[in-house]
Design an enzyme around this catalytic site. Structure first.
Site, PDB file in Angstrom:
ATOM      1  N   ALA A  65     -12.662   6.110  -8.437  1.00  0.00           N
ATOM      2  CA  ALA A  65     -12.857   6.571  -6.754  1.00  0.00           C
ATOM      3  C   ALA A  65     -12.230   5.242  -5.882  1.00  0.00           C
ATOM      4  O   ALA A  65     -11.877   4.291  -6.524  1.00  0.00           O
ATOM      5  CB  ALA A  65     -14.456   6.005  -6.724  1.00  0.00           C
ATOM      6  N   GLY A 109     -13.851   7.069 -12.111  1.00  0.00           N
ATOM      7  CA  GLY A 109     -14.238   8.359 -11.451  1.00  0.00           C
ATOM      8  C   GLY A 109     -13.122   9.308 -12.105  1.00  0.00           C
ATOM      9  O   GLY A 109     -13.233  10.577 -12.148  1.00  0.00           O
TER      10      GLY A 109
HETATM   11  N1  CAA Z   1      -8.949   2.642  -5.476  1.00  0.00           N
HETATM   12  C1  CAA Z   1      -8.107   2.324  -4.401  1.00  0.00           C
HETATM   13  N2  CAA Z   1      -6.780   1.974  -4.813  1.00  0.00           N
HETATM   14  C2  CAA Z   1      -6.610   1.937  -6.156  1.00  0.00           C
HETATM   15  C3  CAA Z   1      -7.441   2.244  -7.186  1.00  0.00           C
HETATM   16  C4  CAA Z   1      -8.579   2.582  -6.871  1.00  0.00           C
HETATM   17  N3  CAA Z   1      -9.476   3.081  -7.812  1.00  0.00           N
HETATM   18  N4  CAA Z   1      -6.668   2.085  -8.252  1.00  0.00           N
HETATM   19  C5  CAA Z   1      -5.447   1.597  -7.829  1.00  0.00           C
HETATM   20  N5  CAA Z   1      -5.351   1.653  -6.740  1.00  0.00           N
HETATM   21  C6  CAA Z   1      -4.119   0.978  -5.835  1.00  0.00           C
HETATM   22  C7  CAA Z   1      -3.923  -0.312  -5.669  1.00  0.00           C
HETATM   23  O1  CAA Z   1      -4.622  -1.001  -4.873  1.00  0.00           O
HETATM   24  C8  CAA Z   1      -2.574  -0.469  -5.450  1.00  0.00           C
HETATM   25  O2  CAA Z   1      -2.389  -0.513  -4.110  1.00  0.00           O
HETATM   26  P1  CAA Z   1      -1.265  -1.284  -3.200  1.00  0.00           P
HETATM   27  O3  CAA Z   1      -0.091  -0.902  -3.950  1.00  0.00           O
HETATM   28  O4  CAA Z   1      -1.498  -0.926  -1.724  1.00  0.00           O
HETATM   29  O5  CAA Z   1      -1.543  -2.581  -3.490  1.00  0.00           O
HETATM   30  C9  CAA Z   1      -1.834   0.706  -6.088  1.00  0.00           C
HETATM   31  O6  CAA Z   1      -3.056   1.656  -6.341  1.00  0.00           O
HETATM   32  C10 CAA Z   1      -1.192   0.447  -7.365  1.00  0.00           C
HETATM   33  O7  CAA Z   1      -2.314  -0.109  -8.161  1.00  0.00           O
HETATM   34  P2  CAA Z   1      -1.932  -1.375  -8.873  1.00  0.00           P
HETATM   35  O8  CAA Z   1      -0.885  -2.280  -8.229  1.00  0.00           O
HETATM   36  O9  CAA Z   1      -3.017  -2.201  -9.161  1.00  0.00           O
HETATM   37  O10 CAA Z   1      -1.202  -0.923 -10.182  1.00  0.00           O
HETATM   38  P3  CAA Z   1      -1.310  -1.586 -11.786  1.00  0.00           P
HETATM   39  O11 CAA Z   1      -0.338  -0.824 -12.418  1.00  0.00           O
HETATM   40  O12 CAA Z   1      -0.949  -3.106 -11.925  1.00  0.00           O
HETATM   41  O13 CAA Z   1      -2.650  -1.448 -12.358  1.00  0.00           O
HETATM   42  C11 CAA Z   1      -4.732  -0.331 -12.752  1.00  0.00           C
HETATM   43  C12 CAA Z   1      -3.328  -0.129 -12.420  1.00  0.00           C
HETATM   44  C13 CAA Z   1      -5.328  -1.116 -13.819  1.00  0.00           C
HETATM   45  C14 CAA Z   1      -5.294   0.991 -12.733  1.00  0.00           C
HETATM   46  C15 CAA Z   1      -5.337  -1.148 -11.616  1.00  0.00           C
HETATM   47  O14 CAA Z   1      -4.819  -0.479 -10.137  1.00  0.00           O
HETATM   48  C16 CAA Z   1      -6.910  -1.224 -11.438  1.00  0.00           C
HETATM   49  O15 CAA Z   1      -7.599  -1.649 -12.034  1.00  0.00           O
HETATM   50  N6  CAA Z   1      -7.405   0.061 -10.420  1.00  0.00           N
HETATM   51  C17 CAA Z   1      -8.873   0.123 -10.439  1.00  0.00           C
HETATM   52  C18 CAA Z   1      -9.433   1.088 -11.481  1.00  0.00           C
HETATM   53  C19 CAA Z   1     -11.064   0.948 -11.288  1.00  0.00           C
HETATM   54  O16 CAA Z   1     -11.822   0.080 -11.321  1.00  0.00           O
HETATM   55  N7  CAA Z   1     -11.394   2.245 -11.069  1.00  0.00           N
HETATM   56  C20 CAA Z   1     -12.768   2.697 -11.182  1.00  0.00           C
HETATM   57  C21 CAA Z   1     -13.264   2.546  -9.581  1.00  0.00           C
HETATM   58  S1  CAA Z   1     -14.985   2.776  -9.416  1.00  0.00           S
HETATM   59  C22 CAA Z   1     -15.389   4.257  -9.778  1.00  0.00           C
HETATM   60  O17 CAA Z   1     -14.550   5.076 -10.102  1.00  0.00           O
HETATM   61  C23 CAA Z   1     -16.754   4.633  -9.461  1.00  0.00           C
HETATM   62  C24 CAA Z   1     -17.432   6.030  -9.826  1.00  0.00           C
HETATM   63  O18 CAA Z   1     -18.081   6.205 -10.723  1.00  0.00           O
HETATM   64  C25 CAA Z   1     -17.615   6.955  -8.811  1.00  0.00           C
END
Ligand code: CAA
Length: 258
Positions: A65, A109
């Site tokens: 998400a 998600g």
């Molecule tokens: N939401 C919004 N933006 C996201 C995102 C997310 N879930 N995941 C990645 N992005 C964005 C980052 O903020 C970044 O944006 P900027 O370039 O503007 O800073 C871009 O995508 C690239 O991401 P990273 O620089 O972090 O890339 P990375 O390769 O270093 O790391 C990752 C990748 C490990 C996936 C890391 O981005 C991360 O941990 N993302 C979040 C994953 C997460 O927690 N997902 C669960 C969300 S909650 C949910 O899904 C609830 C539900 O049940 C509905």
């Protein structure tokens, strides 16, 4: 011009939907989930389509998400706006087979979206995880419910409570995915599988999908009774008679999808 959050294409009887926010690793914004739901419903209503593929990008199927939107939401925002229920669950209304083509990250998600699909084809690079606990959230798009049904309680607890990620081989062993293929073959292999499925009789596919889904939501006796009714209904279908006659005549069946 604004980039559309999903791209929509057709390949014969297969509808292809590609998640298209690569710079945000396909984070599932409301706009993206609205567009995905609309594309799914349009393909479901199209008699020329027999199966649907949802694909992501090479680095991420979807990273969950959209945290940048969620960070500011209040309880009233999500309650009154019916977060998840309003648009993420559109996929549950789709009666045709839906296949996920997963390369790279399927987190939160994104993992839950894959779990909501009927068949998951994973590239070797695929990683599945539910990291919501790291945000003090929970997998709230079906993750705590579909995952234990898919892989059992012990493994599901491990993934939900520790945020452990599975690679494609583990996900395959645990029954979270249907097939694993090399990355470069992912889209072609998924489209080929979808085309193979879409060539079968559409009402038979829909009845099979309904019956298998019923297994998740009923006792064995109720599920068997449901399956038996679905089988009896096949005898009212032109395609079932065509399929059996074609077998006896040693020819290819010509399905009318009736
Ligand atoms: N939401 C919004 N933006 C996201 C995102 C997310 N879930 N995941 C990645 N992005 C964005 C980052 O903020 C970044 O944006 P900027 O370039 O503007 O800073 C871009 O995508 C690239 O991401 P990273 O620089 O972090 O890339 P990375 O390769 O270093 O790391 C990752 C990748 C490990 C996936 C890391 O981005 C991360 O941990 N993302 C979040 C994953 C997460 O927690 N997902 C669960 C969300 S909650 C949910 O899904 C609830 C539900 O049940 C509905």
């Amino acid at each position: 011009m604004e980039t559309p959050p999903v791209l929509v294409d057709t390949r014969g009887r297969v509808g292809l939907i590609t998640l298209n926010r690569p710079r945000q690793l396909n984070a599932l914004s409301d706009a993206l989930m609205d567009a995905l739901g609309a594309a799914l419903l349009a393909f479901d209503a199209d008699p020329g389509i027999g199966a649907i593929v949802i694909a992501g990008g090479p680095k991420a199927f979807a990273a969950g998400a959209d945290i940048s939107a969620m960070a500011d939401w209040s309880y009233m925002d999500v309650y009154q706006g019916e977060f998840i229920t309003r648009n993420w669950e559109t996929i549950r209304r789709v009666r045709k087979p839906v296949l996920a083509a997963v390369a790279g990250l399927a987190l939160g998600g994104g993992c839950e979206l894959a779990l909501a699909c009927d068949i998951v084809v994973a590239a070797e690079s695929a990683r599945f995880g539910l990291p919501e606990v790291k945000l003090a959230m929970l997998p709230g798009a079906g993750g705590t419910q579909r995952l234990p049904r898919a892989i059992g309680k012990a493994k599901a607890m491990d993934m939900c409570l520790s945020a452990r990620q599975l690679d494609a081989a583990e996900a395959d062993r645990w029954g979270l995915v249907s097939r694993v293929v090399p990355d470069e073959a992912l889209l072609d292999a998924t489209l080929a599988l979808a085309a193979e499925i879409a060539a079968y009789s559409l009402p038979a596919l829909m009845a099979i999908k309904e019956s298998v889904n019923r297994a998740w939501e009923s006792s064995l006796s109720e599920g068997i009774a449901y399956e038996r009714r679905a089988l009896y209904a096949r005898f009212a279908s032109a395609d079932a008679h065509e399929g059996m006659q074609a077998f006896l005549a040693k020819r290819r069946p010509q399905f009318s999808h009736r």
